[in-house]
Design a protein around this motif. Sequence first.
Motif, PDB file in Angstrom:
ATOM      1  N   ARG A 110       0.826  -1.213   0.000  1.00  0.00           N
ATOM      2  CA  ARG A 110       0.000   0.000   0.000  1.00  0.00           C
ATOM      3  C   ARG A 110       0.858   1.261   0.000  1.00  0.00           C
ATOM      4  N   SER A 111       0.211   2.388  -0.242  1.00  0.00           N
ATOM      5  CA  SER A 111       0.858   3.698  -0.129  1.00  0.00           C
ATOM      6  C   SER A 111       0.587   4.232   1.274  1.00  0.00           C
ATOM      7  N   VAL A 112       1.609   4.798   1.892  1.00  0.00           N
ATOM      8  CA  VAL A 112       1.517   5.294   3.264  1.00  0.00           C
ATOM      9  C   VAL A 112       1.946   6.753   3.297  1.00  0.00           C
ATOM     10  N   LEU A 113       1.190   7.575   4.020  1.00  0.00           N
ATOM     11  CA  LEU A 113       1.516   8.984   4.216  1.00  0.00           C
ATOM     12  C   LEU A 113       1.749   9.215   5.703  1.00  0.00           C
ATOM     13  N   GLU A 114       2.925   9.733   6.051  1.00  0.00           N
ATOM     14  CA  GLU A 114       3.201  10.087   7.441  1.00  0.00           C
ATOM     15  C   GLU A 114       3.235  11.604   7.563  1.00  0.00           C
ATOM     16  N   LEU A 115       2.345  12.139   8.372  1.00  0.00           N
ATOM     17  CA  LEU A 115       2.285  13.578   8.633  1.00  0.00           C
ATOM     18  C   LEU A 115       3.122  13.885   9.868  1.00  0.00           C
ATOM     19  N   GLY A 148       9.519   2.329   9.178  1.00  0.00           N
ATOM     20  CA  GLY A 148       9.010   1.044   9.650  1.00  0.00           C
ATOM     21  C   GLY A 148       7.973   0.483   8.693  1.00  0.00           C
ATOM     22  N   ALA A 149       7.087   1.351   8.188  1.00  0.00           N
ATOM     23  CA  ALA A 149       6.086   0.916   7.210  1.00  0.00           C
ATOM     24  C   ALA A 149       6.757   0.399   5.940  1.00  0.00           C
ATOM     25  N   ALA A 150       7.799   1.095   5.500  1.00  0.00           N
ATOM     26  CA  ALA A 150       8.528   0.656   4.305  1.00  0.00           C
ATOM     27  C   ALA A 150       9.173  -0.703   4.538  1.00  0.00           C
ATOM     28  N   LYS A 151       9.753  -0.910   5.713  1.00  0.00           N
ATOM     29  CA  LYS A 151      10.372  -2.197   6.039  1.00  0.00           C
ATOM     30  C   LYS A 151       9.342  -3.314   6.102  1.00  0.00           C
ATOM     31  N   CYS A 152       8.074  -2.953   6.364  1.00  0.00           N
ATOM     32  CA  CYS A 152       6.986  -3.939   6.418  1.00  0.00           C
ATOM     33  C   CYS A 152       6.397  -4.210   5.041  1.00  0.00           C
ATOM     34  N   GLY A 153       6.928  -3.590   4.008  1.00  0.00           N
ATOM     35  CA  GLY A 153       6.496  -3.886   2.654  1.00  0.00           C
ATOM     36  C   GLY A 153       5.579  -2.873   2.000  1.00  0.00           C
ATOM     37  N   CYS A 201      11.699   3.304  -1.599  1.00  0.00           N
ATOM     38  CA  CYS A 201      10.294   3.608  -1.898  1.00  0.00           C
ATOM     39  C   CYS A 201       9.797   4.807  -1.099  1.00  0.00           C
ATOM     40  N   VAL A 202      10.722   5.566  -0.509  1.00  0.00           N
ATOM     41  CA  VAL A 202      10.368   6.683   0.372  1.00  0.00           C
ATOM     42  C   VAL A 202      10.696   8.017  -0.289  1.00  0.00           C
ATOM     43  N   CYS A 203       9.769   8.974  -0.154  1.00  0.00           N
ATOM     44  CA  CYS A 203      10.071  10.357  -0.511  1.00  0.00           C
ATOM     45  C   CYS A 203       9.789  11.196   0.733  1.00  0.00           C
ATOM     46  N   ALA A 204      10.546  12.234   0.915  1.00  0.00           N
ATOM     47  CA  ALA A 204      10.381  13.128   2.069  1.00  0.00           C
ATOM     48  C   ALA A 204      10.162  14.530   1.536  1.00  0.00           C
ATOM     49  N   GLU A 205       8.996  15.102   1.846  1.00  0.00           N
ATOM     50  CA  GLU A 205       8.616  16.393   1.283  1.00  0.00           C
ATOM     51  C   GLU A 205       8.130  17.364   2.351  1.00  0.00           C
ATOM     52  N   HIS A 206       8.380  18.637   2.095  1.00  0.00           N
ATOM     53  CA  HIS A 206       7.945  19.708   2.998  1.00  0.00           C
ATOM     54  C   HIS A 206       6.430  19.851   2.939  1.00  0.00           C
ATOM     55  N   LEU A 207       5.787  19.947   4.116  1.00  0.00           N
ATOM     56  CA  LEU A 207       4.355  20.193   4.181  1.00  0.00           C
ATOM     57  C   LEU A 207       4.062  21.059   5.401  1.00  0.00           C
ATOM     58  N   ASP A 208       3.485  22.203   5.138  1.00  0.00           N
ATOM     59  CA  ASP A 208       3.045  23.124   6.192  1.00  0.00           C
ATOM     60  C   ASP A 208       1.533  23.018   6.265  1.00  0.00           C
TER      61      ASP A 208
END
Length: 123
Positions: free
Chosen positions: A52-57, A67-72, A100-107
């Motif tokens: 799945r796709s996961v979004l961490e705020l 951790g989510a990425a390591k879980c597949g 499979c990770v991107c890190a982006e700025h979000l305000d």
Amino acid sequence: AAEAAAEATATVSLRTLSRRAAFGAEIECKVWPASVLLARWLWQHPWLVRGRSVLELGAGVGLAGLGAAKCGAARVALTDINRKALQQARENARLNGIDCVCAEHLDWAAPPILRAEGAMEGA
């Protein structure tokens, strides 16, 4: 026994900023206890994110998302307002060999406007 073995192999290595480097970003660049608990919980329930796709705020240095990425998880978007934290999250993804990770700025006070194709027609 199988759960214990799975948990033992689910390891995420983290680097955090020194106190001097984190000056002004102490809140965002810290590893919060809740992120440790969430990552551990995901390792015990990997089927929730696998494929799945996961979004961490408010990802900070990225532990829960990594951790989510390591879980597949198929894709993980780590977001935070603090650019130092995001840089550290990117470094932590590289350190763990996670691509499979991107890190982006979000305000949250000024979020980007997302528009579906044609959603605003006639408005």
